[in-house]
Design an enzyme around this catalytic site. Structure first.
Site, short mmCIF file in Angstrom:
data_model
loop_
_atom_site.label_atom_id
_atom_site.label_comp_id
_atom_site.label_asym_id
_atom_site.label_seq_id
_atom_site.Cartn_x
_atom_site.Cartn_y
_atom_site.Cartn_z
N ARG A 216 0.96 -1.33 -0.54
CA ARG A 216 0.56 0.12 0.08
C ARG A 216 0.82 1.39 0.02
NH1 ARG A 216 -5.78 -1.57 2.24
NH2 ARG A 216 -5.50 -3.41 1.29
N GLU A 218 0.86 3.92 1.38
CA GLU A 218 0.16 5.31 1.91
C GLU A 218 0.97 6.07 3.12
OE1 GLU A 218 -4.31 3.78 3.62
OE2 GLU A 218 -2.38 1.76 3.22
N GLU A 362 -9.54 -2.17 13.50
CA GLU A 362 -9.99 -2.78 12.83
C GLU A 362 -8.73 -4.25 12.05
OE1 GLU A 362 -10.86 -0.82 8.47
OE2 GLU A 362 -10.18 -3.12 7.75
P1 ATP Z 1 -7.25 1.13 7.71
O1 ATP Z 1 -8.51 1.48 7.46
O2 ATP Z 1 -7.32 0.52 9.04
O3 ATP Z 1 -6.45 2.18 6.95
P2 ATP Z 1 -8.18 -0.25 5.14
O4 ATP Z 1 -9.05 -0.31 5.13
O5 ATP Z 1 -7.28 -0.02 4.33
O6 ATP Z 1 -7.23 -0.17 6.53
P3 ATP Z 1 -8.42 -3.29 3.96
O7 ATP Z 1 -7.62 -2.25 2.35
O8 ATP Z 1 -9.86 -3.22 4.55
O9 ATP Z 1 -8.23 -2.26 5.20
O10 ATP Z 1 -7.32 -4.29 4.48
C1 ATP Z 1 -7.36 -5.39 5.35
C2 ATP Z 1 -6.94 -5.40 6.47
O11 ATP Z 1 -5.78 -6.01 6.05
C3 ATP Z 1 -7.14 -4.45 7.20
O12 ATP Z 1 -8.23 -5.23 8.13
C4 ATP Z 1 -6.59 -4.47 8.29
O13 ATP Z 1 -5.82 -5.53 8.91
C5 ATP Z 1 -4.37 -4.76 7.50
N1 ATP Z 1 -4.68 -3.63 7.00
C6 ATP Z 1 -5.04 -2.65 5.83
N2 ATP Z 1 -4.00 -1.67 5.40
C7 ATP Z 1 -3.03 -1.62 6.73
C8 ATP Z 1 -1.94 -1.37 6.33
N3 ATP Z 1 -1.11 -0.08 5.63
N4 ATP Z 1 -0.54 -1.82 6.87
C9 ATP Z 1 -1.08 -2.90 8.21
N5 ATP Z 1 -2.28 -4.05 7.68
C10 ATP Z 1 -3.11 -3.11 6.87
#
Ligand code: ATP
Length: 439
Positions: A216, A218, A362
């Site tokens: 990601r 980000e 989450e």
């Molecule tokens: P968040 O709202 O916490 O940024 P997200 O909604 O972007 O997460 P999803 O794309 O739904 O997350 O990803 C599924 C799962 O992957 C999340 O519930 C989390 O456990 C994990 N996850 C997501 N982004 C990250 C990250 N940048 N670093 C670590 N774990 C992550």
């Protein structure tokens, strides 16, 4: 020396009391009281005390101990004896000690329990850091989580798949993609295996899972976001609705906690973590969650997502109200979820989606996916996407596609929450964030 003897591990010494053994490991500490010298030795199973006595230890070995540096690798031939007063309960009387690999001084970091070394430096020397038994225990627990979850998928008819991490298919926001130069053409590091999971549900496996890196782009500087994390993703076909997916997750979480409590009891004890087993995981619609938050003075518009502060507060409220560390928040507004989530008929303007929060953070996110191609196209357009640019995705729904849904967990997040670590970086051997891409 030691060539003909079999190595005994520290946690096996109990079975060899009074017998000559060969132990090998790293020197954690040396204490020299002139007539008696202590060497704390560590191997992959833990640490223990060994001692040398002028009367019992070979003179060369006795002298060698004075030259030992911390973290050197040594081997010892000695006799394990019970010592009820020692915290290890057993100690090894050294007959002979030899150095296999001498560690240089000074060490770049302090990896003892009393260490003041900052996390950045510790991560630069992670291989030294995780020699500390408590740091090591985090990764033993993480390893168990993978094993338990893999078994659970296996028992439930899931097939493990490996999907490409260099791809031109991205379904989430383009802003989060890392571009890679692929022989002069731009491709992207996978930010989710979403399309591929659906592809192989449709491919007849019905149930698939993958435990693999997710990227990601980000620029988040939080205690729970990384730019590369390990996703535990699954997808299942022939579901009635998103509650089937939540039912499955609920069983998986219960199985995970029950087994990790049993299989990693020593590590959890070392880390001072007491796990309580979840009973029923409450399911709250987003609207209901917002109502609860409003009672505490936190208000949101109908279309808004929750921020991390409200997730934390919600975690506390759920603990109070339902005595649960877990909660599913369901029916996220259509405005904040991707186009491929199925819309809910029951709750207008929402999707058949959910997030799973664990102690206010989450850890997973999932939904029933839209499998009806016409609706799928319409939803893409509604979100400003042109289905013609996603033909490889669209084709999945054109040649026989069962209703399906799934979810994605972050393994690092689960470990982080389960062990109540203050920073997700503690749960990853070599974390990647906007500032760190090395070692
Ligand atoms: P968040 O709202 O916490 O940024 P997200 O909604 O972007 O997460 P999803 O794309 O739904 O997350 O990803 C599924 C799962 O992957 C999340 O519930 C989390 O456990 C994990 N996850 C997501 N982004 C990250 C990250 N940048 N670093 C670590 N774990 C992550």
């Amino acid at each position: 020396m030691g060539l003909t003897m079999k190595r005994t591990l520290i946690n096996e010494l109990k079975q060899h009391l009074g017998q000559e053994v060969l132990v090998q490991g790293w020197v954690q500490e040396v204490r020299n009281l002139s007539k008696i010298k202590f060497v704390i030795l560590r191997d992959r199973t833990g640490d223990m005390q060994t001692l040398a006595l002028q009367t019992d230890t070979e003179p060369d070995s006795f002298a060698l101990i004075d030259t030992l540096t911390k973290e050197s690798v040594v081997e010892i031939i000695g006799i394990p004896k019970e010592n009820k007063e020692s915290r290890w309960e057993i100690e090894v009387l050294i007959k002979k000690l030899s150095i296999i690999s001498m560690a240089e001084v000074p060490l770049p970091t302090d990896n003892t329990d009393k260490s003041q070394t900052q996390i950045d430096k510790r991560l630069d020397y992670r291989f030294l850091d995780v020699r500390n038994v408590k740091k090591n225990a985090i990764f033993k627990v993480r390893s168990k989580l993978v094993k338990i979850v893999t078994n659970f998928f296996d028992k439930n008819g899931f097939t493990n798949i490996n999907t490409p991490k260099m791809t031109t298919i991205g379904v989430e926001s383009g802003a989060e993609l890392f571009e890679v130069n692929y022989f002069g053409k731009p491709v992207y590091l996978a930010q989710s295996p979403q399309v591929y999971k659906q592809m192989f549900v449709v491919g007849g496996f019905e149930r698939v899972y993958e435990i693999a890196p997710v990227f990601r782009a980000e620029k988040s500087h939080t205690m729970r976001h990384l730019t590369e994390f390990t996703g535990v993703d699954f997808e299942m076909g022939f579901i009635q609705d998103e509650h089937d997916v939540m039912d499955f997750i609920e069983k998986m979480v219960k199985d995970l906690l029950k087994n990790v409590k049993k299989e990693a009891a020593a590590e959890l004890g070392m880390l001072g973590v007491e796990l309580s087993l979840p009973k029923k995981i409450p399911r709250l619609t987003m609207a209901a969650a917002k109502k609860l938050l409003a009672e505490k003075g936190k208000t949101f518009s109908e279309d808004a997502d929750l921020d991390s502060e409200s997730e934390k507060l919600l975690g506390e409220l759920i603990k109070e109200k339902y005595n649960s560390e877990f909660v599913f928040i369901t029916n996220y507004p259509w405005a904040v979820k991707p186009f491929y989530h199925m819309k809910s008929e029951k709750f207008p303007n929402t999707t058949k989606s959910f997030d799973l929060l664990y102690n206010g953070v989450e850890i997973a996110s999932g939904s029933q996916r839209e499998h009806r191609v016409e609706v799928w196209r319409a939803q893409a357009r509604e979100k400003g996407l042109d289905p013609a640019t996603m033909t490889k995705y669209e084709e999945l729904f054109r040649y026989g596609c069962p209703p399906h849904g799934g979810a994605g967990f972050g393994l690092d997040r689960i470990t982080h929450r389960l062990l109540k670590l203050d920073n997700i970086r503690e749960a990853v051997l070599l974390p990647r964030d906007p500032e760190r891409v090395s070692p």
